[in-house]
Design a protein around this motif. Sequence first.
Motif, PDB file in Angstrom:
ATOM      1  N   ARG A 439      -0.623 -11.577  16.392  1.00 21.16           N
ATOM      2  CA  ARG A 439       0.627 -11.023  15.876  1.00 21.16           C
ATOM      3  C   ARG A 439       0.346 -10.344  14.539  1.00 21.16           C
ATOM      4  NH1 ARG A 439       4.141 -16.575  15.165  1.00 21.16           N
ATOM      5  NH2 ARG A 439       2.895 -17.592  13.543  1.00 21.16           N
ATOM      6  N   SER A 440       1.089  -9.269  14.301  1.00 25.01           N
ATOM      7  CA  SER A 440       0.794  -8.357  13.192  1.00 25.01           C
ATOM      8  C   SER A 440       2.055  -8.141  12.361  1.00 25.01           C
ATOM      9  CB  SER A 440       0.291  -7.016  13.750  1.00 25.01           C
ATOM     10  OG  SER A 440       0.349  -5.999  12.785  1.00 25.01           O
ATOM     11  N   LEU A 441       1.856  -8.011  11.033  1.00 28.26           N
ATOM     12  CA  LEU A 441       2.969  -7.718  10.130  1.00 28.26           C
ATOM     13  C   LEU A 441       2.539  -6.674   9.115  1.00 28.26           C
ATOM     14  CD1 LEU A 441       5.826  -8.367   8.983  1.00 28.26           C
ATOM     15  CD2 LEU A 441       4.699 -10.032   7.482  1.00 28.26           C
ATOM     16  N   CYS A 442       3.366  -5.632   8.946  1.00 27.75           N
ATOM     17  CA  CYS A 442       3.146  -4.589   7.930  1.00 27.75           C
ATOM     18  C   CYS A 442       4.349  -4.540   6.995  1.00 27.75           C
ATOM     19  CB  CYS A 442       2.975  -3.211   8.573  1.00 27.75           C
ATOM     20  SG  CYS A 442       1.431  -2.971   9.448  1.00 27.75           S
ATOM     21  N   GLU A 443       4.093  -4.208   5.730  1.00 24.43           N
ATOM     22  CA  GLU A 443       5.175  -4.008   4.764  1.00 24.43           C
ATOM     23  C   GLU A 443       4.809  -2.858   3.835  1.00 24.43           C
ATOM     24  OE1 GLU A 443       7.535  -6.227   1.061  1.00 24.43           O
ATOM     25  OE2 GLU A 443       6.200  -7.397   2.356  1.00 24.43           O
ATOM     26  N   GLN A 444       5.798  -1.976   3.567  1.00 17.94           N
ATOM     27  CA  GLN A 444       5.600  -0.903   2.601  1.00 17.94           C
ATOM     28  C   GLN A 444       5.762  -1.495   1.202  1.00 17.94           C
ATOM     29  OE1 GLN A 444       4.548   1.937   3.540  1.00 17.94           O
ATOM     30  NE2 GLN A 444       4.900   3.421   1.922  1.00 17.94           N
ATOM     31  N   VAL A 445       4.645  -1.576   0.476  1.00 18.23           N
ATOM     32  CA  VAL A 445       4.647  -2.284  -0.815  1.00 18.23           C
ATOM     33  C   VAL A 445       4.683  -1.337  -2.010  1.00 18.23           C
ATOM     34  CG1 VAL A 445       3.494  -4.311   0.132  1.00 18.23           C
ATOM     35  CG2 VAL A 445       2.116  -2.422  -0.772  1.00 18.23           C
ATOM     36  N   SER A 446       4.573  -0.036  -1.781  1.00 16.52           N
ATOM     37  CA  SER A 446       4.656   0.946  -2.860  1.00 16.52           C
ATOM     38  C   SER A 446       5.162   2.257  -2.276  1.00 16.52           C
ATOM     39  CB  SER A 446       3.287   1.143  -3.514  1.00 16.52           C
ATOM     40  OG  SER A 446       3.322   2.209  -4.449  1.00 16.52           O
ATOM     41  N   HIS A 447       5.937   2.988  -3.094  1.00 15.52           N
ATOM     42  CA  HIS A 447       6.473   4.273  -2.618  1.00 15.52           C
ATOM     43  C   HIS A 447       5.689   5.458  -3.171  1.00 15.52           C
ATOM     44  CE1 HIS A 447       9.297   7.017  -0.861  1.00 15.52           C
ATOM     45  NE2 HIS A 447       9.611   7.531  -2.028  1.00 15.52           N
ATOM     46  N   HIS A 448       5.365   5.421  -4.464  1.00 15.73           N
ATOM     47  CA  HIS A 448       4.524   6.461  -5.082  1.00 15.73           C
ATOM     48  C   HIS A 448       3.423   5.790  -5.880  1.00 15.73           C
ATOM     49  CE1 HIS A 448       6.499  10.072  -3.854  1.00 15.73           C
ATOM     50  NE2 HIS A 448       7.643   9.787  -4.457  1.00 15.73           N
ATOM     51  N   PRO A 449       2.164   5.815  -5.392  1.00 14.05           N
ATOM     52  CA  PRO A 449       1.743   6.419  -4.119  1.00 14.05           C
ATOM     53  C   PRO A 449       2.144   5.531  -2.948  1.00 14.05           C
ATOM     54  CG  PRO A 449      -0.113   5.345  -5.154  1.00 14.05           C
ATOM     55  CD  PRO A 449       1.014   5.232  -6.136  1.00 14.05           C
ATOM     56  N   PRO A 450       2.353   6.123  -1.758  1.00 13.56           N
ATOM     57  CA  PRO A 450       2.757   5.305  -0.614  1.00 13.56           C
ATOM     58  C   PRO A 450       1.636   4.354  -0.207  1.00 13.56           C
ATOM     59  CG  PRO A 450       2.282   7.567   0.057  1.00 13.56           C
ATOM     60  CD  PRO A 450       2.244   7.545  -1.432  1.00 13.56           C
ATOM     61  N   ALA A 451       1.941   3.071  -0.096  1.00 15.63           N
ATOM     62  CA  ALA A 451       0.933   2.070   0.269  1.00 15.63           C
ATOM     63  C   ALA A 451       1.569   1.047   1.190  1.00 15.63           C
ATOM     64  CB  ALA A 451       0.372   1.390  -0.981  1.00 15.63           C
ATOM     65  N   ALA A 452       0.797   0.626   2.189  1.00 17.02           N
ATOM     66  CA  ALA A 452       1.261  -0.362   3.153  1.00 17.02           C
ATOM     67  C   ALA A 452       0.266  -1.502   3.227  1.00 17.02           C
ATOM     68  CB  ALA A 452       1.429   0.277   4.536  1.00 17.02           C
ATOM     69  N   ALA A 453       0.781  -2.739   3.224  1.00 20.07           N
ATOM     70  CA  ALA A 453      -0.051  -3.929   3.400  1.00 20.07           C
ATOM     71  C   ALA A 453       0.079  -4.386   4.846  1.00 20.07           C
ATOM     72  CB  ALA A 453       0.387  -5.028   2.444  1.00 20.07           C
ATOM     73  N   HIS A 454      -1.030  -4.879   5.415  1.00 21.33           N
ATOM     74  CA  HIS A 454      -1.093  -5.203   6.842  1.00 21.33           C
ATOM     75  C   HIS A 454      -1.850  -6.513   7.008  1.00 21.33           C
ATOM     76  CE1 HIS A 454      -2.459  -3.846  11.144  1.00 21.33           C
ATOM     77  NE2 HIS A 454      -1.445  -4.682  11.183  1.00 21.33           N
TER      78      HIS A 454
END
Length: 725
Positions: A439-454
């Motif tokens: 099972r996998s989970l992603c979250e957008q943790v920053s907008h500028h710069p755009p960054a996603a944690a997975h």
Amino acid sequence: SKSVGNKLVFCPPPSPPVYSSENASNNCLGLLSKSTWVPEEHKFGGRVNPEGFMLPFPLFLCRTQAEMAHTCRGTINLSTAHIDTEDSCNIVLSNGGRTYHLKANSEVERQRWVTALELAKAKAIRMRNNQSDDSGDEEPASQSDKGELHGTLKTLSSKLEDLSTCNDLIAKHGAALQRSLSELENLKLPAESGEKIKAVNERATLFRITSNAMINACRDFLDLAETHSRKWQRALQYEREQRIRLEETIEQLAKQHNSLERACRGLGPFVSTGSVQSAKGEASDEDEETEYFDAMEDAPAFITVTADPNSNQTSYNESTCKDLLPKKRRRTRIPDKPNYSLNLWSIMKNCIGKELSKIPMPVNFNEPLSMLQRLTEDLEYHELLDKAVKCESSTEQMCFVAAFSVSSYSTTVHRTAKPFNPLLGETYELDRLDEFGFRSLCEQVSHHPPAAAHHVYSKRGWTLWQEITIASKFRGKYLSIMPLGAIHLEFHSSGNHYVWRKVTSTVHNIIVGKLWIDQSGEIEIVNHKSKDKCQLKFTPYSYFSRDVPRKVTGVVTDADGKAHYVMSGTWDEKMECSKIVQSSHGSTSSEGKQKTVYQTLSPKVLWKKYPLPENAENMYFFSDLALTLNEPEERVAPTDSRLRPDQRLMESGRWDEANVEKQRLEEKQRAVRRRREAEADYEGYIPLWFERKVDPMTGELICVYKGGYWEAKDKQDWSICPDIF
């Protein structure tokens, strides 16, 4: 209206630009139809009318449609013509003593014709100059290129002079040899025969020496000519392609100019809904000058020789997750993509050098998935990691990890549309624990710069985590997308911990032509426990290369640098590994590097791409997995990408509504950010399910999963989730 004197009513052609009797005026400026040949004396001409076709130069004038096939009332050479406007509807064409007054039906039509005439005039001038100057409008060569070309030509001229001199000497000495032989035949006295034979031998020797010099000079000349002829052919082909692209670009710009004029006077349905504009101060260009470069140094050159060609090819891909029937039926199709026409260049031409995330883009250029879902899509070939768990050898396990790192690019080969930029705090879960063990989970943790944690956990023996920041720059003809951040993979039983980074993706033909994607750069995968390494090289596409397109090669080495496996394949099709049984040093390459020759067993297929589903070309070229990613699902967090309204509207084909909703969501996000930043004790955005820690492997500050999401899902307690939709 009827014309007086030499005045002609200037009638725009219909689309396509061929006149018919219903719309032909009694008095008009006639154009050659698209299917009519230009007369031989005007063969250097083309056509561009206001709809984007090229006008002939000289320009032909006819009073009626019927005259076009047999009568020409006058011509003007556009390369020397003066184009002027009298008032809102009239155009004046003059050349020397001849002047033609042309009238359009409206100011808009007049401007379209003036634009087309000016473009045709510019091309006529270039063509005229080309006849007197072969350099034409080709890109000027650099000083170093000119110097190299001059030196080569000088060398070739010298060799030609050598050949000419040798030719003269051969002719001279050949004639002398013939005379000597004739004298030898006429001899009667044996006493003289010795002297004559001696002379013949001397001349024969001289002839042989000269002939050898001639042969050597010929060989040098041929070698030099062969070496440079290939280079000149490539250069010539490149210049031809550049000229064609430039012509296509000019023609495209002419069409877009006309479309923009029409749009200004009658706004289309997309413009009426409002394009997405950034708030004041939102699109900061503080990093506009930042440049990113990939490590493109050549990997160690090697040649693979199969040691046992008669052995059968074995495949590690015999049993795949496709053989495991999922417990839940997933959807196999989505609504077909609507046929909306909107030019990417018209949106991006004013954004050269900017971050892609800062360019206001309508959903017309998106696909109905978010970046979080695209990141999750990297798990399509997760069974490679399930097989890697069972490997007893760490170097063999590295081969599966390398194949997995390549497989994530296979979905991009036809996917030229961009995913939705996630909103800050947006999440995406993919729970396949019962079906495939993860099972996998992603979250957008920053907008500028755009960054996603997975974060991904598999009960079959592995855990994967990453924080990816997307840096992207539009560079005019192409778009560079550079994922920044390390990918971590750890196997539970062995403790083997692998780290690697992604390569650069490039979207080509932004200005004109069909969009296509290439991957280029190097991936170094390191096992931090055993110190094994795999160096993968993604070869960039080259028009002149004989290599297989999208080629990927690499070598797996242990802690001592000894090579164990050779990796080969393509990032869009399959990857193989070949076990090395012997290695030796081969010849030195033209760059001065020594090649290594690896003797290997027959290659074994580790990974092969699944075929796309039926009708994929009308469903954004989604794979079977991608078709299920945005499928509505119960009990997910209220911040899940599946619940994003603009993305949902786009998937259902309601693009105009999706654009309005996208603008609303982004403005809502800006308002929340302004309120948050106005707080006195604000120290930056804090993610919901991830926390920032220093990575002990890389020393970087990254977001890692802190737990709690799946427990909250079990309880259906989403009280900490913000209202972002």
